[in-house]
Design a protein around this motif. Structure first.
Motif, short mmCIF file in Angstrom:
data_model
loop_
_atom_site.label_atom_id
_atom_site.label_comp_id
_atom_site.label_asym_id
_atom_site.label_seq_id
_atom_site.Cartn_x
_atom_site.Cartn_y
_atom_site.Cartn_z
N ASN A 356 37.50 31.95 36.06
CA ASN A 356 37.21 31.90 37.49
C ASN A 356 37.87 30.69 38.14
O ASN A 356 37.60 30.36 39.27
CB ASN A 356 35.70 31.95 37.77
N HIS A 406 33.89 36.14 34.23
CA HIS A 406 34.40 34.77 34.41
C HIS A 406 34.80 34.08 33.11
O HIS A 406 35.17 32.91 33.14
CB HIS A 406 33.42 33.92 35.22
N TRP A 426 30.55 38.51 38.20
CA TRP A 426 31.73 38.28 39.05
C TRP A 426 32.91 39.02 38.40
O TRP A 426 33.56 38.49 37.51
CB TRP A 426 32.01 36.78 39.15
N GLY A 429 37.78 38.44 37.29
CA GLY A 429 38.58 37.63 36.36
C GLY A 429 39.93 38.23 36.04
O GLY A 429 40.96 37.55 36.06
N SER A 569 36.13 28.02 46.27
CA SER A 569 36.62 29.38 46.07
C SER A 569 37.13 30.01 47.35
O SER A 569 38.11 30.78 47.33
CB SER A 569 35.51 30.24 45.47
#
Length: 765
Positions: A356, A406, A426, A429, A569
């Protein structure tokens, strides 16, 4: 060699691991302590990992995904997070982790009280550690290097007096239960045998062979003993079952092949191979100074007190390139959180590939610093992830294509990692990693490479064709997801991390879809899929400006629980993305500046890699002094005595991100033009650089004085139009150069045609 900016040197041996000097050939690494009487070289082999491959995809994910999405859309964040940690977490929740190979220990017949004139150095220009000292009237010398062509670590022991080298040698691996056997195969060979834990653990072997000139070589038990030799060469090899069916056989054969060559030939092969990469780029900042006569650790301490030392920054830049060459070579695994250098059986964050930000940051300098071959292990690993990633996409989300979360490990595991809601769920990746495929093509123009990897990019994009959800107002967003690894505050005061449509997700998907569209056009394939992506890309949320004037981090303009958070981010579109720039999107660039200022105001940049990212972002905003000040802060606050980056603890991403930031200050090419010296700070009033690469296949050499270019050479490896941006003071001299037909494209922007393989030189002084 104190006169070189390509050297690290010290007046004492390493007191701990963070002072030891790294060597590596991509696959095999060592940390050299340099103790005169009891030398320790801590060893790593990149495929020594705990356990074998597993299927950790949660079988209950798909059936509970609609409920998680529904809870988020209703604002029931805590309920969504509780369900997600049950249904969307990996089973088990953690991937495999990296382990050390062991330690090589050499106990010499010295008295520490008799040691004088000690010096320990790492020659960055030769990838060679050298240790010198006097003991009882004898001058001793050790040379240590990790050879890529011969796949060994070599140690050369010499002395100024004959029959002066005597020592005992053996392997250790933490506690004795971490290895199976340490045996003498012959009077001059020791073999360490072991297997990592867990189901289908990895079998490893490491052997060392002694070649002594005069003297006696023998073994007693599992110790190898050298008595009264003139000169000794030690050759160390290692192999594992990850790559070989018979790792011990491979280990021995590697030793035999290397032992048939003279030490001088081994050294020559090593230096020639290494310099074929390292010598492509050079950098000089400011004047040489008398601080070169000071040890590296003392120069770092002076920098921390506020003394200027631009020459030391040059050394830091060269050290970063050295680390990338040493930890990522064709055939090796990619550089992990610690490159290849790790001494813990259970290292921080497993020393895995954290995707990430951290693994991606490791490769930011690869193309611009002319080390494109060092990028290849990452591409190989992405391919390894495709199979597991397809299963994760199908089983957990009911989607086509492939995805990853991630983290990933040696086996290409793509299921969610940890039970840490700010990061675990999430699925971006793989998408972010695939941006490196296009970046490699953008720099090299390698159409065969693009053709080979287009399918990988397409599969990463295909996942989001299925995963995206349309909102009531027509936006297509990811859900569930997170903004790594930050926490927001709802209007009612409740805190949350799992969310709908974080800004970073849309920015990564926009970049991935854009790259796939361009790739399909270059290859003249997939017109229908290209059209699908063009339709969806118009429905992705664009970066928005929030109530503080900042780039909005979430789909809704929430307050942050940690406004000084280490992750930034939501500025992905600024760097490493290319959606935001001062010229094309000035309002967003201003908001990005406010975002960085807020982060720093509240304590941001407190980890090494975060500070490195900030350097790159300021450079992209053309805020030269802010980029420079944050570079200094990276060295002052997040750099260890051996110049390793300090998260804390050590993570190598800050080293790579830091030198990528320095390159961004000198050259940028992400907006389809080459911008020369876009973020040159006042401290770098004069200097030179050669060998940096720009997208489009251009190699740059330039010198500058009083902040203005005095010399410019551009090598075109692909031919075609070269578009360069110069400031007004540089333009007059450029236009007056009659050797190249220039076309003015706009304010400060010029273009000229290039032929493949030709060099174009402008004398601007």
């Amino acid at each position: 060699m104190e006169g070189s900016n390509k050297i690290l040197w010290y007046e004492q041996h390493a007191m701990n691991w963070n002072e030891a000097l790294p060597i590596g050939n991509g696959r095999l690494g060592g940390m050299v302590y340099g103790q005169a009487e009891n030398e320790r070289i801590q060893l790593n082999e990149d495929s020594v990992w705990y356990g074998g491959p597993r299927d950790r995809n949660n079988p209950d994910a798909l059936s509970h995904l609609p409920r998680v999405r529904s809870l988020l859309s209703m604002g029931k964040v805590k309920e969504a997070e509780e369900l997600a940690l049950l249904a969307l977490a990996g089973t088990p929740d953690s991937q495999r982790h990296y382990e050390p190979l062991g330690d090589l220990l050499l106990n010499f017949e010295h008295s520490s009280k008799a040691i004088t004139n000690y010096k320990r150095e790492l020659r960055l220009d030769k990838a060679l550690v050298n240790i010198q000292y006097n003991c009882s009237g004898v001058r001793y010398n050790r040379e240590i290097f990790a050879s890529y062509p011969d796949q060994i670590i070599a140690i050369r022991l010499t002395a100024s007096m004959e029959q002066s080298i005597s020592f005992q040698m053996y392997f250790e691996r933490g506690h004795s239960y971490n290895l199976d056997e340490l045996v003498a195969l012959d009077s001059d060979i020791l073999m360490m045998r072991g297997k990592t834990g867990g189901e289908n653990g990895i079998v490893f072997r490491s052997g060392i062979k002694v070649i002594a000139e005069n003297g006696q070589v023998s073994t007693i038990g599992n110790r190898l003993i050298v008595k009264e030799a003139d000169t000794v060469t030690l050759l160390l090899s290692s192999s594992t079952s990850y790559r070989y069916d018979q790792p011990e056989k491979e280990c021995i054969e590697t030793l035999i092949r290397a032992s048939k060559k003279s030490y001088n030939l081994l050294l020559q092969n090593h230096i020639e191979d290494y310099q074929s990469l390292f010598n492509r780029v050079d950098l000089e900042l400011g004047d040489q100074n008398n601080k070169r006569s000071l040890p590296t650790n003392k120069r770092l301490e002076l920098l921390k007190t506020g003394e200027s030392d631009e020459d030391f920054l040059t050394t830091y830049f060269h050290f970063g390139r050295y680390l990338l060459i040493s930890s990522s070579r064709p055939g090796s695994l990619p550089a992990n959180l610690q490159g290849i250098w790790n001494d813990n059986m259970l290292p921080p964050w497993g020393s895995k590939f954290t995707i990430n930000i951290n693994t991606q940051m490791n490769y930011w300098p690869a193309e611009v610093c002319n080390l494109t071959e060092c990028h290849q292990p990452l591409f190989d690993h992405i391919e390894k992830m495709r199979g597991p990633g397809r299963k994760t996409a199908e089983v957990m989300y009911g989607c086509r294509g492939f995805t990853a979360h991630h983290n990933t490990d040696i086996w290409g595991d793509t299921a969610p990692q940890d039970l840490y809601i700010p990061a675990t769920i999430w699925p971006l990746g793989a998408a972010w990693l695939c941006l490196h495929l296009w970046d490699h093509y953008a720099f090299t123009g390698d159409l065969a490479f693009l053709k080979e990897y287009y399918g990988t990019m397409k599969e990463a994009a295909l996942f989001f064709v299925d995963y995206l959800v349309e909102t009531p107002n027509g936006d297509w967003i990811t859900t569930p997801s997170v903004s790594p690894e930050n926490t927001y505050i709802l209007p009612n005061g409740e805190k949350g991390t799992l969310c709908e449509g974080p800004s970073m997700d849309s920015q990564i998907i926009y970049a991935l879809f854009s790259n796939c569209i361009q790739a399909s056009e270059r290859l003249n394939v997939d017109e229908r899929f290209r059209g699908k992506l063009r339709t969806i890309i118009q429905m992705l949320p664009q970066p928005k400006i929030g109530k503080h004037g900042q780039i909005q981090e979430w789909y809704k303009d929430y307050e942050e629980a940690e406004p000084g958070h280490r992750h930034i981010s939501h500025l992905f579109a600024l760097h490493p993305g290319r959606e935001i720039s001062p010229r094309t999107t000035p309002d967003l660039a201003k908001a990005a500046k406010i975002t960085l200022e807020r982060r720093l105001k509240f304590g941001g940049g407190h980890t090494g890699w975060s500070r490195a990212w900030i350097i790159n972002m300021w450079a992209r905003l053309q805020e030269a002094e802010m980029a420079y000040n944050n570079l200094l802060d990276l060295l002052k606050s997040s750099t260890l005595p051996n110049l390793f980056d300090n998260h804390p603890p050590f993570q190598i991403d800050g080293n790579f991100g830091g030198i990528a930031g320095m390159a961004e200050m000198l050259i940028q090419s992400h907006t389809e033009e080459i911008h020369l010296l876009p973020s040159l700070p006042k401290a770098w009033t004069h200097g030179s650089v050669k060998g940096l690469k720009a997208r489009g296949g251009f190699e740059i050499e330039m010198k500058w004085e009083n902040e203005q270019l005095s010399h410019l050479s551009i090598i075109s490896t692909l031919g075609g139009e070269c578009i360069i941006r110069l400031n007004p003071l540089q333009q007059k001299a450029l236009v007056e150069n009659q050797k190249v037909q220039l076309r003015k494209l706009g304010e400060n922007l010029f273009s000229f045609h290039t032929d493949t393989g030709s060099k174009y030189t402008f004398n601007l002084g």
